[in-house]
Write a protein that holds these residues in place. Structure first.
Motif, PDB file in Angstrom:
ATOM      1  N   MET A   1       0.912  -1.140   0.007  1.00  0.00           N
ATOM      2  CA  MET A   1      -0.044  -0.139   0.039  1.00  0.00           C
ATOM      3  C   MET A   1       0.951   1.202   0.050  1.00  0.00           C
ATOM      4  O   MET A   1       1.729   1.486   0.838  1.00  0.00           O
ATOM      5  CB  MET A   1      -0.797   0.057   1.286  1.00  0.00           C
ATOM      6  CG  MET A   1      -1.809   0.863   1.577  1.00  0.00           C
ATOM      7  SD  MET A   1      -2.646   0.880   2.908  1.00  0.00           S
ATOM      8  CE  MET A   1      -3.168  -0.821   3.052  1.00  0.00           C
ATOM      9  N   LYS A   2       0.673   1.936  -0.924  1.00  0.00           N
ATOM     10  CA  LYS A   2       1.783   3.342  -1.211  1.00  0.00           C
ATOM     11  C   LYS A   2       0.792   4.560  -0.651  1.00  0.00           C
ATOM     12  O   LYS A   2      -0.511   4.730  -0.869  1.00  0.00           O
ATOM     13  CB  LYS A   2       2.258   3.502  -2.651  1.00  0.00           C
ATOM     14  CG  LYS A   2       3.064   2.476  -3.089  1.00  0.00           C
ATOM     15  CD  LYS A   2       3.843   2.903  -4.416  1.00  0.00           C
ATOM     16  CE  LYS A   2       4.799   2.035  -4.713  1.00  0.00           C
ATOM     17  NZ  LYS A   2       5.472   2.177  -5.790  1.00  0.00           N
ATOM     18  N   VAL A   3       1.593   5.268   0.173  1.00  0.00           N
ATOM     19  CA  VAL A   3       1.075   6.493   0.615  1.00  0.00           C
ATOM     20  C   VAL A   3       1.803   7.598   0.404  1.00  0.00           C
ATOM     21  O   VAL A   3       3.054   7.522   0.502  1.00  0.00           O
ATOM     22  CB  VAL A   3       0.742   6.562   2.192  1.00  0.00           C
ATOM     23  CG1 VAL A   3       0.022   7.869   2.853  1.00  0.00           C
ATOM     24  CG2 VAL A   3      -0.077   5.164   2.459  1.00  0.00           C
ATOM     25  N   SER A   4       1.305   8.865  -0.323  1.00  0.00           N
ATOM     26  CA  SER A   4       2.067  10.012  -0.435  1.00  0.00           C
ATOM     27  C   SER A   4       2.133  10.822   0.728  1.00  0.00           C
ATOM     28  O   SER A   4       1.016  10.969   1.281  1.00  0.00           O
ATOM     29  CB  SER A   4       1.524  10.829  -1.597  1.00  0.00           C
ATOM     30  OG  SER A   4       2.049  11.923  -1.601  1.00  0.00           O
TER      31      SER A   4
ATOM     32  N   LYS B   1      -1.227   9.951  12.289  1.00  0.00           N
ATOM     33  CA  LYS B   1      -2.351   8.975  12.820  1.00  0.00           C
ATOM     34  C   LYS B   1      -3.537   9.156  11.939  1.00  0.00           C
ATOM     35  O   LYS B   1      -4.078   7.957  11.720  1.00  0.00           O
ATOM     36  CB  LYS B   1      -2.715   9.588  14.405  1.00  0.00           C
ATOM     37  CG  LYS B   1      -4.044   8.942  14.897  1.00  0.00           C
ATOM     38  CD  LYS B   1      -4.373   9.712  16.213  1.00  0.00           C
ATOM     39  CE  LYS B   1      -6.035   8.998  16.703  1.00  0.00           C
ATOM     40  NZ  LYS B   1      -6.503   9.883  17.744  1.00  0.00           N
ATOM     41  N   VAL B   2      -3.769  10.191  11.514  1.00  0.00           N
ATOM     42  CA  VAL B   2      -5.076  10.160  10.427  1.00  0.00           C
ATOM     43  C   VAL B   2      -4.713   9.408   9.261  1.00  0.00           C
ATOM     44  O   VAL B   2      -5.706   8.693   8.717  1.00  0.00           O
ATOM     45  CB  VAL B   2      -5.357  11.605  10.110  1.00  0.00           C
ATOM     46  CG1 VAL B   2      -6.330  11.804   9.028  1.00  0.00           C
ATOM     47  CG2 VAL B   2      -5.811  12.358  11.298  1.00  0.00           C
TER      48      VAL B   2
ATOM     49  N   PHE C   1      -5.722   4.180   6.171  1.00  0.00           N
ATOM     50  CA  PHE C   1      -5.652   2.782   5.846  1.00  0.00           C
ATOM     51  C   PHE C   1      -5.904   1.701   6.539  1.00  0.00           C
ATOM     52  O   PHE C   1      -5.425   0.518   6.271  1.00  0.00           O
ATOM     53  CB  PHE C   1      -4.151   2.904   5.381  1.00  0.00           C
ATOM     54  CG  PHE C   1      -3.930   3.516   3.939  1.00  0.00           C
ATOM     55  CD1 PHE C   1      -4.347   3.279   2.847  1.00  0.00           C
ATOM     56  CD2 PHE C   1      -3.375   5.169   4.390  1.00  0.00           C
ATOM     57  CE1 PHE C   1      -4.026   4.130   1.783  1.00  0.00           C
ATOM     58  CE2 PHE C   1      -3.359   5.933   3.179  1.00  0.00           C
ATOM     59  CZ  PHE C   1      -3.474   5.629   2.026  1.00  0.00           C
ATOM     60  N   GLY C   2      -6.973   2.063   7.434  1.00  0.00           N
ATOM     61  CA  GLY C   2      -7.189   0.827   8.246  1.00  0.00           C
ATOM     62  C   GLY C   2      -6.563   0.350   9.260  1.00  0.00           C
ATOM     63  O   GLY C   2      -6.646  -0.975   9.723  1.00  0.00           O
TER      64      GLY C   2
ATOM     65  N   GLY D   1       3.205  -2.899   6.289  1.00  0.00           N
ATOM     66  CA  GLY D   1       2.638  -3.276   5.086  1.00  0.00           C
ATOM     67  C   GLY D   1       2.280  -1.793   4.128  1.00  0.00           C
ATOM     68  O   GLY D   1       1.633  -1.703   3.251  1.00  0.00           O
ATOM     69  N   ILE D   2       2.878  -0.966   4.680  1.00  0.00           N
ATOM     70  CA  ILE D   2       2.686   0.571   4.152  1.00  0.00           C
ATOM     71  C   ILE D   2       3.988   1.029   3.635  1.00  0.00           C
ATOM     72  O   ILE D   2       5.050   0.923   4.391  1.00  0.00           O
ATOM     73  CB  ILE D   2       2.135   1.658   5.119  1.00  0.00           C
ATOM     74  CG1 ILE D   2       0.835   1.316   5.749  1.00  0.00           C
ATOM     75  CG2 ILE D   2       1.883   2.867   4.461  1.00  0.00           C
ATOM     76  CD1 ILE D   2       0.405   2.209   6.704  1.00  0.00           C
TER      77      ILE D   2
END
Length: 73
Positions: A1-4, A22-23, A28-29, A68-69
């Motif tokens: 899972m990719k997060v910018s 935190k947000v 992303f659950g 997993g991020i």
């Protein structure tokens, strides 16, 4: 899972606060996102300013990969 990381920086200061992290983790659950954000900040924040800056992003990426991020710049 990719997060910018830029997407998580809601106030546009170029740094991530614990609340912003935190947000992002919650979106992303991830369970216990408040605790995980606190732990990540304590682990990653080398200069002790309470924020994750550009120079600390590599460590955040490594730390968050346990969950997993994958963060991208």
């Amino acid at each position: 899972m990719k997060v910018s990381l830029r997407a998580l920086d809601t106030n546009g200061d170029g740094k991530l606060s614990r609340k912003e992290l935190k947000v992002g983790l919650k979106i992303f659950g991830l369970r216990f996102s408040g605790f995980r954000a606190w732990r990540a900040l304590r682990y990653v924040d080398a200069d002790g300013d309470g924020l994750i800056g550009e120079d600390e992003l590599d460590e955040l990426t490594k730390y968050a990969s346990k969950w997993g991020i994958i963060f991208t710049p």
